[in-house]
Design a protein around this motif. Structure first.
Motif, mmCIF file in Angstrom:
data_model
loop_
_atom_site.group_PDB
_atom_site.id
_atom_site.type_symbol
_atom_site.label_atom_id
_atom_site.label_comp_id
_atom_site.label_asym_id
_atom_site.label_seq_id
_atom_site.Cartn_x
_atom_site.Cartn_y
_atom_site.Cartn_z
ATOM 1 N N ILE A 23 0.977 -1.101 0.014
ATOM 2 C CA ILE A 23 -0.141 -0.076 0.083
ATOM 3 C C ILE A 23 0.880 1.047 0.011
ATOM 4 O O ILE A 23 1.767 1.377 0.839
ATOM 5 N N CYS A 38 -3.526 5.609 -1.851
ATOM 6 C CA CYS A 38 -4.413 6.220 -1.066
ATOM 7 C C CYS A 38 -3.895 7.937 -1.086
ATOM 8 O O CYS A 38 -2.726 7.892 -0.480
ATOM 9 N N THR A 42 -11.582 -7.604 -1.240
ATOM 10 C CA THR A 42 -10.574 -7.478 -2.279
ATOM 11 C C THR A 42 -9.754 -8.537 -2.172
ATOM 12 O O THR A 42 -9.781 -9.377 -1.182
ATOM 13 N N ARG A 89 -10.418 -7.879 3.691
ATOM 14 C CA ARG A 89 -11.570 -6.947 3.185
ATOM 15 C C ARG A 89 -11.427 -5.785 3.915
ATOM 16 O O ARG A 89 -10.965 -5.562 5.105
ATOM 17 N N ILE A 90 -11.798 -4.640 3.259
ATOM 18 C CA ILE A 90 -11.389 -3.062 3.436
ATOM 19 C C ILE A 90 -12.446 -2.366 3.856
ATOM 20 O O ILE A 90 -13.638 -2.506 3.235
ATOM 21 N N ALA A 113 -14.286 -6.533 8.267
ATOM 22 C CA ALA A 113 -13.288 -5.673 7.801
ATOM 23 C C ALA A 113 -11.768 -6.046 8.279
ATOM 24 O O ALA A 113 -11.831 -6.360 9.744
ATOM 25 N N GLU A 114 -10.763 -6.342 7.683
ATOM 26 C CA GLU A 114 -9.765 -6.890 8.194
ATOM 27 C C GLU A 114 -8.636 -5.674 8.070
ATOM 28 O O GLU A 114 -7.580 -5.557 8.876
ATOM 29 N N ILE A 115 -8.776 -4.656 7.257
ATOM 30 C CA ILE A 115 -7.866 -3.256 6.950
ATOM 31 C C ILE A 115 -9.014 -2.443 6.920
ATOM 32 O O ILE A 115 -10.039 -2.119 6.348
ATOM 33 N N ILE A 116 -8.672 -1.182 7.864
ATOM 34 C CA ILE A 116 -9.589 0.085 7.680
ATOM 35 C C ILE A 116 -8.391 1.046 7.522
ATOM 36 O O ILE A 116 -7.690 1.524 7.915
ATOM 37 N N ILE A 117 -9.167 1.684 6.259
ATOM 38 C CA ILE A 117 -8.302 2.993 5.461
ATOM 39 C C ILE A 117 -8.920 4.286 5.800
ATOM 40 O O ILE A 117 -10.209 4.335 5.402
#
Length: 271
Positions: free
Chosen positions: A7, A42, A139, A143-144, A166-170
């Protein structure tokens, strides 16, 4: 089977109310990130228009999802095989646009679009809050979930995303107090057992200059940070296949879901 997520955090300065200039930098940084092997890039809150602009300027910069800008972005994502997350003022039929965060996947498709629900102070004078809807995007990297700035100061949005898988929070940011930013991001990571990512902008005209973008792992440890007060891009690799605390911690099975029922019964915050 997860793919490793490389990322790219684009801690970029946005030209005020100048989408054309911001688009040119975005193209340059996307290509650079892709050349360095990034799967995703991002950008900060309201990078399309810049955050520190007037209500009139924000309204003039507002676009919808059918704008030619997004057609260019889809082509850019597809040609460079990279996912692009961009925050922009979204038209909504009145004088106050939404503050939104769009996710264009590497195939050039809309993967998601989150509208900021919690507006900070003067943001209420120039933007419209979105409905409190928090959706998770599937994805190959995990899961984002997406959040925008002030939303991370409330535990419920991150927890809802977590309970939805969610496993990644952006989070895309325009945040001045960097030590607090790091604390909030760390707390999202450890309380929800997610990787928490915050992309903050560089604002040389702002007293704090911003910056300090960061990533926390599922134990709340800050595993990656960018310096304060500089424009920079950094890349970090998240590997949920190797580093997934959920495979060993009991929180998922121990959570008493019925405790959440009480939230719907509370009508105001009692101080």
């Amino acid at each position: 089977m997860y793919k490793k997520l490389r990322i790219a955090i684009a801690q970029a300065e946005a030209a005020k109310a100048n989408p054309e200039a911001n688009e040119q930098k975005l193209i340059q940084w996307v290509k650079e990130a892709a050349a360095k092997g990034a799967n995703m890039i991002c950008f900060p809150e309201l990078y399309y228009s810049a955050y520190d602009i007037s209500a009139d300027e924000l309204r003039e910069c507002a676009i919808d999802q059918n704008d030619p800008f997004f057609e260019k972005l889809k082509t850019l994502a597809r040609e460079n095989d990279i996912n692009i997350l961009i925050s922009y003022p979204e038209k909504n039929g009145n004088d106050k646009p939404y503050i939104s965060y769009a996710f264009i996947d590497s195939y050039g498709n809309w993967a998601g679009n989150h509208r900021k629900t919690y507006l900070w102070l003067e943001e209420n004078d120039k933007a419209t809050p979105g409905e409190p809807v928090y959706e998770v995007i599937d994805t190959p990297f995990g899961r984002i979930g997406l959040l925008i700035c002030y939303e991370i100061e409330f535990p419920e949005p991150a927890r809802l995303l977590t309970l939805k898988g969610a496993e990644i929070i952006i989070s895309t940011m325009a945040w001045d107090t960097i030590p607090n930013l790091h604390k909030y991001v760390s707390s999202i990571g450890i309380l929800n057992q997610v990787y928490a990512v915050a992309i903050n902008g560089f604002a040389p005209y702002n007293e704090k200059h911003r910056g300090g973008s960061c990533i926390a792992d599922q134990r709340g440890k800050l595993v990656y940070t960018l310096d304060e007060g500089v424009e920079a891009m950094g890349i970090y690799e998240i590997d949920l296949e190797e580093n997934n605390r959920r495979n060993e911690a009991p929180h998922k099975t121990d959570l008493i879901i019925d405790t959440l029922r009480q939230l719907s019964e509370i009508k105001q915050w009692k101080f």
